[in-house]
Design an enzyme around this catalytic site. Structure first.
Site, mmCIF file in Angstrom:
data_model
loop_
_atom_site.group_PDB
_atom_site.id
_atom_site.type_symbol
_atom_site.label_atom_id
_atom_site.label_comp_id
_atom_site.label_asym_id
_atom_site.label_seq_id
_atom_site.Cartn_x
_atom_site.Cartn_y
_atom_site.Cartn_z
ATOM 1 N N GLU A 12 9.884 1.596 10.628
ATOM 2 C CA GLU A 12 10.746 2.302 10.317
ATOM 3 C C GLU A 12 10.382 3.601 10.758
ATOM 4 O O GLU A 12 10.058 4.398 10.062
ATOM 5 C CB GLU A 12 11.435 2.791 8.537
ATOM 6 C CG GLU A 12 13.145 1.829 9.231
ATOM 7 C CD GLU A 12 13.652 2.529 9.689
ATOM 8 O OE1 GLU A 12 14.414 0.841 10.234
ATOM 9 O OE2 GLU A 12 14.369 3.963 9.841
ATOM 10 N N VAL A 42 2.107 6.563 13.443
ATOM 11 C CA VAL A 42 1.455 5.672 13.186
ATOM 12 C C VAL A 42 2.441 4.451 13.563
ATOM 13 O O VAL A 42 0.969 3.190 13.582
ATOM 14 C CB VAL A 42 1.456 5.695 12.086
ATOM 15 C CG1 VAL A 42 0.938 4.526 11.064
ATOM 16 C CG2 VAL A 42 0.651 7.132 11.333
ATOM 17 N N GLY A 43 3.753 4.577 13.573
ATOM 18 C CA GLY A 43 3.933 2.971 13.761
ATOM 19 C C GLY A 43 3.842 2.065 15.365
ATOM 20 O O GLY A 43 3.290 0.865 14.959
ATOM 21 N N LYS A 47 0.841 -1.167 -0.190
ATOM 22 C CA LYS A 47 0.148 -0.242 -0.320
ATOM 23 C C LYS A 47 1.374 1.127 -0.157
ATOM 24 O O LYS A 47 1.508 1.074 0.560
ATOM 25 C CB LYS A 47 -0.923 0.252 1.053
ATOM 26 C CG LYS A 47 -2.040 0.957 1.379
ATOM 27 C CD LYS A 47 -2.236 1.569 2.432
ATOM 28 C CE LYS A 47 -1.707 3.475 2.647
ATOM 29 N NZ LYS A 47 -1.321 4.289 2.125
ATOM 30 N N GLY A 62 7.234 5.670 8.349
ATOM 31 C CA GLY A 62 6.603 6.307 8.349
ATOM 32 C C GLY A 62 6.562 7.197 9.828
ATOM 33 O O GLY A 62 7.846 6.873 11.407
ATOM 34 N N CYS A 88 14.186 10.630 6.835
ATOM 35 C CA CYS A 88 13.922 10.551 8.456
ATOM 36 C C CYS A 88 15.187 10.943 8.777
ATOM 37 O O CYS A 88 15.779 11.117 10.078
ATOM 38 C CB CYS A 88 12.979 9.549 8.111
ATOM 39 S SG CYS A 88 12.052 9.099 7.087
HETATM 40 C C1 UN1 Z 1 15.365 8.883 4.663
HETATM 41 O O1 UN1 Z 1 15.796 9.168 5.556
HETATM 42 O O2 UN1 Z 1 13.689 8.893 4.835
HETATM 43 O O3 UN1 Z 1 20.452 7.899 3.221
HETATM 44 C C2 UN1 Z 1 15.665 7.583 3.556
HETATM 45 C C3 UN1 Z 1 19.335 8.566 2.449
HETATM 46 C C4 UN1 Z 1 18.662 8.119 1.739
HETATM 47 C C5 UN1 Z 1 17.638 7.328 1.733
HETATM 48 C C6 UN1 Z 1 16.969 8.363 3.072
HETATM 49 N N1 UN1 Z 1 19.596 6.878 0.914
HETATM 50 O O4 UN1 Z 1 19.199 9.597 2.435
#
Ligand code: UN1
Length: 512
Positions: free
Chosen positions: A266, A248-249, A191, A244, A300
């Site tokens: 994550e 929510v996790g 999804k 996310g 993230c």
């Molecule tokens: C994320 O930060 O949501 O390390 C993923 C990075 C990418 C992946 C990031 N290869 O910036």
């Protein structure tokens, strides 16, 4: 807006014609049983309709899980090196179509074309990494404590894997999860985030072209409540992998507990760059700029905090602010643009509210601080790259994930203080140090309690063959990508083969 204008935008940037997209279930492109669709518009230009997508419901999701469950019976028995051949093909197809896919992705979620090309490249890397794993998937052999007995542990797939994926890396993250799931012998129902269904549909198109057997990969678009929840409740789904928000996790973890699904989460981050007094300040400024404003800060791993040593603090702040002010904001398909829009009106609102919170808390605004709404900007969700200086580690802008182009710069007097500030948040994804001193680098490497650490580089830049994930409220102990990703999508079976012809009792018949 008229259809003619949409076509102009699409033609100008060599984009697909606007159309209705279907779910991909059991090897067929099918409409939702709900009879409903939703629109997806370009965050840089709301006049540009990317497409309409199925607003699916539990019936669609359950049909996809049934298809995946049927396909599992033969996919799990397909030799892993054979499964790998499909993934090698997918890698080649994505490579061939890299620019086309990247353009659609920029159109769909806003980050600049160079970055969406990187996103597709990460999916290519992951396809090849997982494909290579098809000839490894190493287990363990080990001596037995008894005569004429053979011990080993092998990996086995789990069954149907349910993937819930985010909009900020709309093809890379589905590939991290999906390629690992497939090579282990699981089948997949995914999804995608409602803001980026097309990217995941393009991945499904590549898998279809590679000839993946029907039912092995299924895509169901729609909302969390309508599609995500039924996925969590379906007992045939044996593992959920989610990227996310932490809130929510947490809900997902709770929802999966009754059926004892494996859960891989994550979640949020509040990542820090530590700039020491011996650092190459210009290099640190380059890193902070890329770390904070790449993907408009919607990673993230974004560098949403910086702590700089007092001896270089003023120079660092001045240079970072000057460079942030120079970044060109706009449509990510325009080659003259450095930073795209926020992904949605809601995300822009969050950014604006944090800018207000930071100012109210007494942080000093040294760059940006405003949404951009004049002229063409009015059609999208743009915000200036924003730097707060003189931030105190306890302020909300230094503690909470913003997920936008805002970074908070703090002061420190020592490495120890920097590390203490760095570890003072509830998240533990990524951190970095700029220093020329190897002792400081190794001390920080040891003491920062984050899943990812960089030396003389920003907090972003993970490569697919190393584990990706974080500590504390960022994760639940798992990692994805690398060999660690294989652990999420397989479980161990320990096998003992006794060829002595006698009953041999472990722990009891062990005398020579
Ligand atoms: C994320 O930060 O949501 O390390 C993923 C990075 C990418 C992946 C990031 N290869 O910036």
């Amino acid at each position: 807006m008229s259809a003619v204008e949409t076509n102009t935008f699409a033609q100008k940037y060599q984009l697909r014609e606007t159309r209705e997209y279907s779910n991909y279930i059991d090897g067929q492109w099918v409409k939702s049983k709900s009879g409903k669709t939703f629109e997806n518009r370009n965050p840089a230009n709301q006049d540009d309709l990317v497409g309409t997508f199925q607003e699916s419901n539990a019936d669609d999701l359950n049909a996809a899980v049934d298809a995946a469950s049927r396909a599992y019976e033969s996919w799990r028995l397909t030799p892993a090196p054979k499964r790998a051949e499909f993934l090698f093909k997918v890698g080649d197809i994505l490579k061939r179509d890299k620019d086309k896919i990247a353009r659609e992705m920029t159109r769909e979620m806003g980050k600049v074309f160079d970055e969406t090309k990187g996103d597709v490249q990460e999916a290519i890397d992951m396809a090849f990494l997982a494909a290579g794993e098809g000839r490894r998937l190493f287990g363990v052999t080990t001596p037995s404590e008894l005569h004429n007995k053979f011990n080993m542990a092998v990996r086995m797939p789990l069954g149907v894997a349910g993937l819930i994926t985010p909009w900020n890396f709309p093809i890379a993250i589905p590939a991290w999860k999906g390629m690992a799931a497939l090579i282990c012998g699981n089948t997949v129902v995914i999804k995608p985030a409602s803001l980026t269904p097309l990217s995941v549909i393009m991945l499904a198109e590549a898998l279809e072209e590679a000839g993946l057997p029907k039912g092995v990969w299924n895509v169901v678009t729609g909302g969390g409540r309508e599609v995500g929840e039924p996925m969590l409740n379906n007992s045939k789904v044996r593992v959920i992998s989610f990227t996310g928000s932490t809130d929510v996790g947490r809900d997902i973890n709770v929802a999966c507990a009754p059926t004892f699904k494996h859960v891989h989460l994550e979640m949020g981050g509040k990542n820090i760059i530590m700039v020491m007094d011996d650092a190459d300040v210009d290099l640190a400024v380059d890193g902070a700029l890329w770390g904070a404003f790449g993907t408009s800060g919607q990673r993230c791993t974004a560098a949403s905090r910086v702590v700089a040593h007092n001896k270089i603090y003023d120079e660092f702040v001045e240079k970072l602010a000057a460079r942030a002010k120079k970044l060109r904001v706009g449509n990510g398909l325009d080659p003259n643009v450095d930073m795209g829009p926020n992904v949605s009106a809601g995300q822009l609102k969050t950014v604006e509210s944090y800018v207000k919170i930071g100012s109210d808390e007494g942080a000093r605004l040294v760059a940006g601080g405003h949404a951009l709404r004049d002229g063409d900007y009015a059609k999208g969700f743009f915000h200036e790259p924003t730097v707060f200086a003189d931030v105190k580690p306890t302020m909300r802008v230094a503690q909470e994930e913003i997920f936008g182009p805002v970074t908070a710069v703090m002061r420190c007097d020592s490495l120890e203080e920097a590390i203490e500030i760095g570890n003072s948040v509830k998240y533990g994804l990524s951190s970095s140090i700029y220093t020329q001193n190897i002792n400081k680098a190794f001390t920080a490497m040891r003491d920062m309690y984050t899943g990812i650490f960089y030396v003389n580089a920003p907090t972003i830049g993970a490569e697919v063959h190393l584990p990706f994930g974080g500590t504390k409220e960022t994760g639940n102990g798992h990692r994805e990508a690398g060999v660690a990703g294989i652990d999420v999508f397989s479980e161990w079976k320990s096998i003992y083969v006794d060829y002595s012809g006698n009953l041999q009792r472990a722990q009891i018949d062990t005398e020579l």
